[in-house]
Enzyme design. Structure first.
Site, mmCIF file in Angstrom:
data_model
loop_
_atom_site.group_PDB
_atom_site.id
_atom_site.type_symbol
_atom_site.label_atom_id
_atom_site.label_comp_id
_atom_site.label_asym_id
_atom_site.label_seq_id
_atom_site.Cartn_x
_atom_site.Cartn_y
_atom_site.Cartn_z
ATOM 1 N N CYS A 1 -0.612 4.041 2.232
ATOM 2 C CA CYS A 1 -0.413 3.860 3.668
ATOM 3 C C CYS A 1 1.049 4.088 4.066
ATOM 4 C CB CYS A 1 -0.780 2.443 4.113
ATOM 5 S SG CYS A 1 -2.222 1.755 3.333
ATOM 6 N N ASP A 2 1.977 3.585 3.255
ATOM 7 C CA ASP A 2 3.374 3.498 3.702
ATOM 8 C C ASP A 2 4.361 4.375 2.939
ATOM 9 O OD1 ASP A 2 2.560 1.593 5.551
ATOM 10 O OD2 ASP A 2 2.824 -0.060 4.137
ATOM 11 N N CYS B 1 0.824 -1.213 0.000
ATOM 12 C CA CYS B 1 0.000 0.000 0.000
ATOM 13 C C CYS B 1 0.853 1.256 0.000
ATOM 14 C CB CYS B 1 -0.914 -0.023 1.226
ATOM 15 S SG CYS B 1 -1.905 1.470 1.365
#
Ligand code: NAP
Length: 314
Positions: A137-138, A134
């Site tokens: 997200c990261d 992701c």
């Protein structure tokens, strides 16, 4: 477990949420069951540019939030529980969750698909410590660092472009010498000076200590191995995997007709089991997008309502 819902939707991705909107709006009691967080795969997408009406540079998370508000506005219930067993055979279907067993006159299966892993040694142990599925997200963890993206499809290229907002360099590792992604994404990626490509290449191993610092890549044509180490000033690097998805249909194996794990339906989203419909990426079809998932969900809910009418339901 006394209440009998008209429609139980399993999964709150775009297909399930669309089914919830249509089910709720048609005044059928509609329950959407979601095991973790609504949105499905799309919450991992940093920008949804091709969904009609999506806002400029809108993220998957934002689009899902707006769909969820619409679902709740039309009166569908959203319960967070994991379906662990289903009995779809009778007129009243039963969906067993961890918290409770739910009953419905119809069931719409919209449990989506999950990311496929590359299966290289080190992949699992470094997930969350350098390996990610992701970018949204990261990506920010890799500000100013070097990252690698595995895959050559729409997801890989979309996310490679997104990662250039954080990383100083993004290298796409692809097993062939041609991308699968649509032309417009390819053009963007090729024009981006921060993106490099390793063609005909696969990741063989991921190594490190506390965090990932080494990627071993093999050229599938020559067999040559390249060991890529993190710049000592960085100390670590990132590997983002986007090589496709698998349908989440294990729960229905042997109960519903499938092909390679994908549920077979007719054009109206009916499965071979009366009163059971399927919608979204877990359905056998040729084009898996948010727009096709929501269309599936809408159709499934409309057909579920018709089925209830045909059975003499209210
Ligand atoms: P995909 O289109 O199936 O692409 C998967 C990529 O990973 C392909 O390039 C494939 O290589 C590669 N691959 C597969 N297995 C591999 C393995 N074991 N090792 C190394 N590489 C491997 O998957 P996706 O990109 O996730 O897209 C899924 C669907 O969602 C598609 O229909 C896509 O159009 C859609 N999508 C749309 C958007 C958007 O509209 N913005 C964004 C993301 C995804 P080969 O090319 O050699 O097969």
């Amino acid at each position: 477990m006394s209440k009998i819902y008209d429609i139980i939707v399993i999964g709150a991705g775009p297909a399930g949420l669309a089914a919830g909107i249509y089910g709720g709006r048609s005044k059928r009691s509609t329950l959407i069951l979601e095991k973790a967080r609504e949105g499905g795969q799309i919450i991992y997408t940093s920008e949804i540019a091709n969904y009609p009406g999506s806002l400029d540079k809108e993220s998957g998370i934002s689009l899902i939030e707006r769909m969820k508000s619409q679902v709740l506005k039309f009166g569908a219930e959203l319960i967070y529980d994991t379906a662990t067993e289903v009995d779809l055979s009778g007129e009243i279907k039963k969906v067993k969750g961890i918290a409770e067993t739910y009953q419905g006159r119809t069931v719409i299966i919209a449990s989506g698909a999950y990311p496929i892993s590359i299966g290289a040694p080190g992949e699992m142990s470094f997930t969350g410590r350098g390996v990610s599925y992701c970018a949204t997200c990261d990506g920010a963890f890799f500000s100013g660092l070097e990252v690698f993206v595995v895959g050559g499809g729409d997801s890989a290229i979309t996310e490679a472009i997104e990662l250039t907002n954080h990383a100083r360099k993004v290298t796409v590792i692809h097993r062939r010498d041609q991308l699968r992604a649509v032309e417009s994404l390819q053009e963007k990626a090729f024009a981006n000076p921060k993106i490099d490509f390793m063609w005909d290449s696969v990741v063989k191993e991921l190594r490190g200590g506390e965090v990932l610092d080494t990627v071993v890549v093999e050229n599938v044509k020559t067999g040559k191995e390249t060991v890529i180490k993190a710049d000592p000033n960085d100390g670590f690097l990132g590997v983002f995997v986007f090589i496709g998805f698998k349908p989440t249909t294990e729960l229905f194996a042997g109960k519903i007709d499938m092909e390679n794990g994908y549920i077979l339906t007719d054009e109206e989203m009916r499965t071979n089991v009366p009163g059971v419909f399927a919608a979204g990426d877990l359905r056998k079809k040729t084009f898996r997008q948010v727009i096709t998932a929501v269309a599936d969900g809408a159709l499934a809910a409309v057909q579920a309502a018709k089925y209830i009418d045909s059975m003499g339901g209210e």
